[in-house]
Design a protein around this motif. Structure first.
Motif, mmCIF file in Angstrom:
data_model
loop_
_atom_site.group_PDB
_atom_site.id
_atom_site.type_symbol
_atom_site.label_atom_id
_atom_site.label_comp_id
_atom_site.label_asym_id
_atom_site.label_seq_id
_atom_site.Cartn_x
_atom_site.Cartn_y
_atom_site.Cartn_z
ATOM 1 N N GLY A 94 0.838 -1.189 0.000
ATOM 2 C CA GLY A 94 0.000 0.000 0.000
ATOM 3 C C GLY A 94 0.869 1.233 0.000
ATOM 4 N N TYR A 95 0.303 2.329 0.468
ATOM 5 C CA TYR A 95 1.070 3.570 0.433
ATOM 6 C C TYR A 95 2.191 3.509 1.469
ATOM 7 N N ASN A 96 3.374 4.047 1.096
ATOM 8 C CA ASN A 96 4.462 4.088 2.066
ATOM 9 C C ASN A 96 5.277 5.377 2.006
ATOM 10 N N ALA A 97 4.799 6.351 1.224
ATOM 11 C CA ALA A 97 5.450 7.661 1.190
ATOM 12 C C ALA A 97 4.497 8.683 0.582
ATOM 13 N N VAL A 98 4.670 9.928 1.001
ATOM 14 C CA VAL A 98 3.879 11.039 0.480
ATOM 15 C C VAL A 98 4.811 12.236 0.311
ATOM 16 N N ILE A 99 4.679 12.912 -0.816
ATOM 17 C CA ILE A 99 5.301 14.228 -0.990
ATOM 18 C C ILE A 99 4.151 15.202 -1.153
ATOM 19 N N ASN A 100 4.159 16.241 -0.314
ATOM 20 C CA ASN A 100 3.057 17.195 -0.337
ATOM 21 C C ASN A 100 3.603 18.613 -0.154
ATOM 22 N N ILE A 101 3.990 19.236 -1.237
ATOM 23 C CA ILE A 101 4.417 20.633 -1.221
ATOM 24 C C ILE A 101 3.204 21.466 -1.618
ATOM 25 N N GLU A 102 2.699 22.250 -0.665
ATOM 26 C CA GLU A 102 1.470 23.010 -0.889
ATOM 27 C C GLU A 102 1.582 23.931 -2.101
ATOM 28 N N ASN A 103 0.509 24.010 -2.847
ATOM 29 C CA ASN A 103 0.371 24.902 -4.009
ATOM 30 C C ASN A 103 1.291 24.556 -5.171
ATOM 31 N N ILE A 104 1.920 23.369 -5.143
ATOM 32 C CA ILE A 104 2.734 22.920 -6.277
ATOM 33 C C ILE A 104 2.271 21.508 -6.618
ATOM 34 N N PRO A 105 1.262 21.382 -7.498
ATOM 35 C CA PRO A 105 0.656 20.071 -7.785
ATOM 36 C C PRO A 105 1.642 19.001 -8.263
ATOM 37 N N GLU A 106 2.700 19.380 -8.976
ATOM 38 C CA GLU A 106 3.653 18.366 -9.439
ATOM 39 C C GLU A 106 4.448 17.753 -8.289
ATOM 40 N N TYR A 107 4.404 18.386 -7.108
ATOM 41 C CA TYR A 107 5.048 17.837 -5.923
ATOM 42 C C TYR A 107 4.023 17.450 -4.871
ATOM 43 N N GLN A 108 2.921 16.869 -5.330
ATOM 44 C CA GLN A 108 1.903 16.327 -4.435
ATOM 45 C C GLN A 108 1.535 14.943 -4.956
ATOM 46 N N ASN A 109 2.040 13.926 -4.276
ATOM 47 C CA ASN A 109 1.803 12.570 -4.759
ATOM 48 C C ASN A 109 1.905 11.564 -3.609
ATOM 49 N N THR A 110 1.167 10.489 -3.742
ATOM 50 C CA THR A 110 1.240 9.353 -2.829
ATOM 51 C C THR A 110 1.943 8.225 -3.567
ATOM 52 N N ASN A 144 9.918 6.101 -8.582
ATOM 53 C CA ASN A 144 9.203 7.368 -8.803
ATOM 54 C C ASN A 144 9.363 8.288 -7.597
ATOM 55 N N TYR A 145 9.232 7.735 -6.400
ATOM 56 C CA TYR A 145 9.413 8.523 -5.184
ATOM 57 C C TYR A 145 10.836 9.073 -5.114
ATOM 58 N N ARG A 146 11.817 8.211 -5.319
ATOM 59 C CA ARG A 146 13.216 8.647 -5.239
ATOM 60 C C ARG A 146 13.518 9.723 -6.282
ATOM 61 N N ASN A 147 12.990 9.556 -7.501
ATOM 62 C CA ASN A 147 13.202 10.565 -8.547
ATOM 63 C C ASN A 147 12.541 11.892 -8.190
ATOM 64 N N ASP A 148 11.320 11.847 -7.679
ATOM 65 C CA ASP A 148 10.626 13.080 -7.292
ATOM 66 C C ASP A 148 11.332 13.769 -6.129
ATOM 67 N N ASN A 155 15.756 21.456 -6.807
ATOM 68 C CA ASN A 155 14.982 22.652 -7.159
ATOM 69 C C ASN A 155 15.444 23.803 -6.267
ATOM 70 N N PRO A 156 16.034 24.881 -6.865
ATOM 71 C CA PRO A 156 16.545 25.991 -6.041
ATOM 72 C C PRO A 156 15.441 26.801 -5.353
ATOM 73 N N ASN A 157 14.208 26.669 -5.791
ATOM 74 C CA ASN A 157 13.100 27.419 -5.209
ATOM 75 C C ASN A 157 12.481 26.733 -3.995
ATOM 76 N N ILE A 158 12.921 25.511 -3.702
ATOM 77 C CA ILE A 158 12.355 24.755 -2.589
ATOM 78 C C ILE A 158 13.471 24.364 -1.642
ATOM 79 N N THR A 159 13.237 24.612 -0.351
ATOM 80 C CA THR A 159 14.199 24.234 0.674
ATOM 81 C C THR A 159 13.624 23.078 1.481
ATOM 82 N N ILE A 160 14.369 21.979 1.522
ATOM 83 C CA ILE A 160 13.971 20.821 2.320
ATOM 84 C C ILE A 160 14.746 20.897 3.630
ATOM 85 N N GLU A 161 14.013 21.036 4.735
ATOM 86 C CA GLU A 161 14.669 21.203 6.027
ATOM 87 C C GLU A 161 15.168 19.890 6.615
#
Length: 181
Positions: A94-110, A144-148, A155-161
């Protein structure tokens, strides 16, 4: 690296071989409903667990995973013991990861895949067949998760803390909804 995983799964088996008693929550025919957090519970949600044989159960979880509906199904093998605390191994799909960057649909995936790991059941001494379960899961995340994730990191516009943890934790409280004594 593989040796660590083999030891992680075989040492508990060796310790449980001499045990003969069983807890009622692990008996064939018992069904429980749990509420909790983590992959077996679909994120934050519910899990139904049914013992198809003594010490072998199937489960399905459904919940909210920060992006939408999260679902998993799998099985547990519970090692027989005379104690109120039981050790188990779990495997689920089943699902085992989520990327959810608000207001950026290409970075919202299960993302979906296999997850495995150990856990413990803390059976209630006061209320028959009720228990807490908690454990660790190793999710096998898709390419797909690792690539995303790599695209996000580049992406220089996004900072991952902080990077995602390589293991997941789950915890839940389960009550019987049907039993065979």
């Amino acid at each position: 690296m593989k040796t660590k995983y083999i030891l992680l799964f075989t040492i508990p088996i060796l310790f449980s071989l001499n045990s003969k008693a069983q807890n009622l929550s692990s008996t064939q025919g018992n069904t429980s409903l749990g509420i909790g957090v983590g992959l077996p519970y679909g994120g934050i949600g519910l899990k139904i667990n049914h013992n198809i044989k003594d010490h072998l159960s199937l489960f399905g979880g459904l919940g909210y995973n920060t992006l939408g509906l999260g679902a998993n199904f799998g099985m547990n093998y519970i090692f027989p013991t005379e104690k109120t605390t039981e050790f188990f191994l779990t495997a689920m799909l089943g699902y085992n990861a989520v990327i959810n960057i608000e207001n950026i649909p290409e970075y919202q995936n299960t993302y979906y895949g296999l997850s495995i790991g150990p856990g413990i059941k803390l059976n209630s001494r006061r209320y028959e067949e009720r228990y807490w379960d908690l454990g660790l899961l190793l999710p096998f995340r898709s390419s797909n998760y690792r690539n995303d994730l790599e695209a996000l990191e580049n992406n220089p516009n996004i900072t991952i803390e902080s990077k995602p943890f390589p293991v997941q934790i789950f915890v839940g409280y389960n009550i019987p909804i049907s039993s065979r004594k």
